[in-house]
Design an enzyme around this catalytic site. Structure first.
Site, PDB file in Angstrom:
ATOM      1  N   HIS A 225      -3.682 -12.053 -12.542  1.00 57.28           N
ATOM      2  CA  HIS A 225      -4.988 -12.134 -11.783  1.00 57.28           C
ATOM      3  C   HIS A 225      -6.035 -12.538 -12.655  1.00 57.28           C
ATOM      4  O   HIS A 225      -6.333 -11.651 -13.781  1.00 57.28           O
ATOM      5  CB  HIS A 225      -5.080 -10.941 -11.155  1.00 57.28           C
ATOM      6  CG  HIS A 225      -6.486 -10.781 -10.421  1.00 57.28           C
ATOM      7  ND1 HIS A 225      -6.634 -10.371  -9.223  1.00 57.28           N
ATOM      8  CD2 HIS A 225      -7.817 -10.964 -10.766  1.00 57.28           C
ATOM      9  CE1 HIS A 225      -8.081 -10.284  -8.694  1.00 57.28           C
ATOM     10  NE2 HIS A 225      -8.560 -10.969  -9.856  1.00 57.28           N
TER      11      HIS A 225
ATOM     12  N   ASP B 261      -1.631 -13.187  -0.559  1.00 58.21           N
ATOM     13  CA  ASP B 261      -2.322 -12.099  -1.098  1.00 58.21           C
ATOM     14  C   ASP B 261      -2.660 -11.206   0.057  1.00 58.21           C
ATOM     15  O   ASP B 261      -3.829 -10.682  -0.086  1.00 58.21           O
ATOM     16  CB  ASP B 261      -3.522 -12.761  -1.981  1.00 58.21           C
ATOM     17  CG  ASP B 261      -4.418 -11.323  -2.816  1.00 58.21           C
ATOM     18  OD1 ASP B 261      -3.866 -10.252  -2.608  1.00 58.21           O
ATOM     19  OD2 ASP B 261      -5.493 -11.926  -3.307  1.00 58.21           O
TER      20      ASP B 261
ATOM     21  N   ARG C 150       0.827  -1.345  -0.054  1.00 54.02           N
ATOM     22  CA  ARG C 150      -0.097   0.110  -0.057  1.00 54.02           C
ATOM     23  C   ARG C 150       0.781   1.089   0.005  1.00 54.02           C
ATOM     24  O   ARG C 150       0.236   2.454   0.161  1.00 54.02           O
ATOM     25  CB  ARG C 150      -0.854   0.148   1.256  1.00 54.02           C
ATOM     26  CG  ARG C 150      -1.828  -1.173   1.296  1.00 54.02           C
ATOM     27  CD  ARG C 150      -2.849  -1.418   0.319  1.00 54.02           C
ATOM     28  NE  ARG C 150      -3.597  -2.474   0.431  1.00 54.02           N
ATOM     29  CZ  ARG C 150      -4.392  -3.327  -0.790  1.00 54.02           C
ATOM     30  NH1 ARG C 150      -3.922  -2.963  -1.918  1.00 54.02           N
ATOM     31  NH2 ARG C 150      -5.176  -4.105  -0.288  1.00 54.02           N
TER      32      ARG C 150
END
Ligand SMILES: [Zn+2]
Length: 433
Positions: free
Chosen positions: A182, A310, A67
């Site tokens: 993904h 993840d 992040r």
């Protein structure tokens, strides 16, 4: 004068070196000097008593969201790296969907600088497949590799365009970089927020079928074959995907795959039983018991190479919403070992395979020099207490976020010490928080 540390009495499990038994690990100047049954410890040399514990290579996680830059209220490189070592992970691979995204050297360098300043787990950045993760043009792979990226990914989103995916594979091949993908077909996912099936019908939530993943896995197997490029399938959740990957590997197509602790252990019925708990919401979603069985079999037989968390921290504000509106993802670094150890306890896979899937196998998938206790390797290792019981308290995790479906649950198994380059970065003698 060289610096020595003896780690004594533990059960050393090093699948890369074929070791499983009580050994002494000798660390000298930050590297593994020796792993042996009997070694005389000179007086006044430091020792770590590992009796009753496992001593393994530090875990390697190919799929973590840190992040930073941009959303430091959820997690920073430093807090994520601290959560990593607390969970036994000494190498973590950081996804590029930060703000801004990691599609250029300056973002890669910032992540690496923050990781160096934290001095905890090794953090390996991943660059974007497409510029701005917009799915339109390729990012500059030479620049990203030069800055330190170890793979490419648009994770969070699929690469919707087949032609862009083809060109990405051709371009990445020239730099020897794997593409981590993904796999969710946007059209088939539609407005789905959980797995399609009886549980979704009962809850009155829109579902998306496991085939949304399978069709993209099949496409990318075909494109890996066409280009000779390397595809790594992230968070595999569907039985059909496991079948397709197994068949592709048999034919020698260059694909690897990971599964998460949650897709290995939780189903859409668990979500239903939770009463719309958004800590059970992630993408791809929790699937049926049949899918979970197939993913477990895939992990046990090597179709699925490795376990990856993840780790996806979100704040309360983004999770305490109605199910449709809540963000996808859960934190995973601090619970991965006990959650997966339970699989070994119930005979789904051997303890050796469990350790391999968290060390040597992920390292091999991305070509990383990690996941081994071979002589001369950096002394990155974890000491684990497989019998330690603890209750998951989201407020006491090292991660900044506490979005975990295991909150309040009693788990068995915990990391007690982690070393990176021979340095104790987690454990007794170290401030914990
Ligand atoms: Zn993803």
């Amino acid at each position: 004068m060289s610096e020595l540390l003896f780690i004594e009495g533990g059960r050393v499990i090093d699948p890369a070196g074929g070791v499983d038994g009580v050994r002494t690990v000798v660390v000298r100047d930050g590297t593994i000097a020796e792993v042996a049954e009997r070694v005389e410890r000179p007086r006044d040399v430091r020792a770590l008593d590992a009796r009753g514990r496992w001593v393994t290579p530090g875990f390697v996680d190919l799929h973590v969201h840190l992040r930073e830059p941009g959303q430091e209220y959820k997690e920073t490189v430093a807090t994520g790296a601290r959560a990593a070592v607390a969970g036994g992970f000494t190498t973590i691979v950081a996804m590029p969907n930060t703000r801004p995204v990691n599609d250029n050297a300056s973002v890669t360098e910032l992540v690496l600088a923050r990781a160096a300043a934290a001095g905890l787990a090794r953090v390996l950045p991943v660059g974007c497949i497409s510029r701005g993760q917009a799915g339109e043009e390729l990012a500059e792979y030479g620049e990203l590799k030069g800055a330190g990226c170890v793979a490419l990914s648009d994770d969070g989103k699929p690469v919707a365009s087949s032609s862009l995916m083809r060109r990405a594979l051709e371009y990445a091949k020239a730099f020897g970089l794997p593409l981590a993908v993904h796999e969710e077909d946007p059209g088939l996912v539609g407005k789905g927020v959980m797995n399609e099936g009886p549980a979704a019908t009962r809850l009155g939530l829109k579902g998306s079928p496991p085939q949304a993943e399978e069709v993209m896995v099949l496409r990318d197997i075909a494109l890996a074959e066409l280009t000779g490029g390397r595809v790594h399938f992230q968070h595999v959740s569907a039985a059909g995907s496991v079948r397709a990957i197994r068949e592709a590997k048999r034919r020698g197509v260059r694909v690897t795959a990971e599964a998460t602790p949650h897709h290995l252990t939780l189903t859409d019925e668990d979500l239903a039983a939770s009463g719309y708990d958004t800590d059970y919401k992630m993408a791809p979603p929790l699937r049926s018991a049949e899918d979970v069985r197939a993913v477990r079999e895939g992990l046990a037989d090597g179709t699925i190479d490795c376990i990856a968390t993840d780790h996806a921290p979100h704040s309360k504000v983004e999770k305490d919403l109605e199910f449709d509106a809540a963000l996808n993802g859960i934190v995973g670094l601090e619970t991965a070992f006990p959650v997966c150890l339970a699989l070994a306890r119930t005979g789904v896979l051997s303890e050796r395979r469990l350790v391999e899937a968290m060390t040597a196998s992920p390292a091999r998938a991305f070509g990383l020099a990690a996941g081994t206790l071979a002589r001369g390797a950096p002394a990155d290792l974890a000491v684990l207490d497989p019998a330690a019981e603890w209750v998951v308290d989201p407020g006491r995790l090292h991660s900044k976020s506490g979005n975990t479906p295991w909150k309040g649950r009693r788990l068995t198994g915990r990391c007690t010490h982690a070393l990176v380059g021979g340095r104790l970065v987690f454990g007794e003698g170290k401030a914990d928080r």
